[in-house]
Design a protein around this motif. Structure first.
Motif, PDB file in Angstrom:
ATOM      1  N   LYS A 134       0.830  -1.202   0.000  1.00 26.15           N
ATOM      2  CA  LYS A 134       0.000   0.000   0.000  1.00 26.15           C
ATOM      3  C   LYS A 134       0.864   1.252   0.000  1.00 26.15           C
ATOM      4  O   LYS A 134       0.558   2.238  -0.688  1.00 26.15           O
ATOM      5  N   GLY A 199      -6.890  -9.898  -1.710  1.00 22.88           N
ATOM      6  CA  GLY A 199      -7.733  -8.706  -1.775  1.00 22.88           C
ATOM      7  C   GLY A 199      -6.917  -7.428  -1.834  1.00 22.88           C
ATOM      8  O   GLY A 199      -7.226  -6.518  -2.620  1.00 22.88           O
ATOM      9  N   ASN A 200      -5.876  -7.335  -1.014  1.00 17.82           N
ATOM     10  CA  ASN A 200      -5.018  -6.152  -1.042  1.00 17.82           C
ATOM     11  C   ASN A 200      -4.306  -6.005  -2.380  1.00 17.82           C
ATOM     12  O   ASN A 200      -4.186  -4.902  -2.922  1.00 17.82           O
ATOM     13  N   LYS A 202      -5.311  -7.161  -5.235  1.00 17.56           N
ATOM     14  CA  LYS A 202      -6.321  -6.826  -6.237  1.00 17.56           C
ATOM     15  C   LYS A 202      -6.644  -5.333  -6.216  1.00 17.56           C
ATOM     16  O   LYS A 202      -6.781  -4.698  -7.270  1.00 17.56           O
ATOM     17  N   LYS A 203      -6.735  -4.758  -5.024  1.00 17.79           N
ATOM     18  CA  LYS A 203      -7.034  -3.333  -4.902  1.00 17.79           C
ATOM     19  C   LYS A 203      -5.951  -2.483  -5.549  1.00 17.79           C
ATOM     20  O   LYS A 203      -6.232  -1.500  -6.240  1.00 17.79           O
ATOM     21  N   LYS A 206      -6.066  -2.733  -9.320  1.00 16.84           N
ATOM     22  CA  LYS A 206      -7.219  -2.005  -9.836  1.00 16.84           C
ATOM     23  C   LYS A 206      -6.950  -0.507  -9.870  1.00 16.84           C
ATOM     24  O   LYS A 206      -7.307   0.181 -10.828  1.00 16.84           O
ATOM     25  N   VAL A 207      -6.297   0.003  -8.827  1.00 16.03           N
ATOM     26  CA  VAL A 207      -5.979   1.437  -8.782  1.00 16.03           C
ATOM     27  C   VAL A 207      -5.017   1.810  -9.911  1.00 16.03           C
ATOM     28  O   VAL A 207      -5.182   2.839 -10.567  1.00 16.03           O
TER      29      VAL A 207
END
Length: 220
Positions: A134, A199-200, A202-203, A206-207
């Motif tokens: 992140k 999930g992380n 994938k986020k 996507k961004v």
């Protein structure tokens, strides 16, 4: 073994896209035009970001035999030579992507490397010792802002849409809970834990991928 093979296939596919793009546009564009690589991940891709972290970290390749067979000195790569992104850059006739945290770095026209050895998709993985995924995305957003300021919105959007994005991360998420006092395994089932990691990731993808990303950068 299956995961390793899948990673190799994905990297080979990314390399083929980069080479195909370079060859198909090479005669029609000016020599200053080129593709760029933006690299995210862990020690498989880290070219020295951990060397420049403010806090002391145990995940640094700053001693021999790291680097001795190609660079002749430790560069921060967890290898005695080059890494996969280095080979891809060579085949595409691009310079090696520098670490984002390299002091004085402000030229991103060939891309940049955000990877951090020991990092994971989860912020809790080796927290305080690495740059998690992140945070790597936040660093990428800073680069996007600078590119938009330098090139303009339209040209920066085109530049980033043609770039190649390499990501290799996740192994440390599954390994770290066994070597630290993490409570993630205790508070989640194995299936839930895998869901958090995927999930992380994938986020973040996507961004990077969506056109909305550029509007989001503009507002912040």
């Amino acid at each position: 073994m299956v995961t390793s093979r899948l990673q190799i296939y994905i990297l080979a596919f990314c390399a083929s896209l980069l080479l195909a793009s370079s060859s198909s546009h090479g005669h029609s564009r000016q020599h200053k035009k080129h593709e760029a690589m933006f690299i995210f991940g862990d020690s498989v891709f880290d070219v020295g970001n951990n060397n420049y972290m403010n806090s002391t970290t145990s995940f640094q390749a700053i001693f021999f035999p790291y680097g001795e067979t190609f660079f002749s000195y430790p560069t921060g790569r967890f290898s005695d030579g080059r890494l996969i992104p280095d080979f891809i850059a060579e085949y595409a006739k691009l310079p090696y992507s520098p670490p984002f945290l390299q002091p004085g770095l402000n030229n991103y026209t060939y891309g940049v490397n955000f990877a951090s050895a020991g990092a994971g998709s989860l912020a809790e993985t080796h927290q305080g010792y690495v740059i998690d995924l992140k945070t790597q995305l936040c660093q990428f957003k800073k680069v996007v802002k600078q590119l938009r300021h330098k090139l303009g919105h339209a040209e920066a959007k085109t530049f980033l849409s043609k770039a190649v994005y390499l990501i290799s991360i996740g192994n440390n998420d599954y390994f770290a809970p066994f070597t630290s006092n993490s409570s993630l395994f205790e508070s989640h089932s194995h299936k839930e834990f895998v869901g958090l990691v995927i999930g992380n990731l994938k986020k973040v993808i996507k961004v990077i991928y969506t056109v909305f990303f550029f509007q989001h950068i503009q507002r912040n």
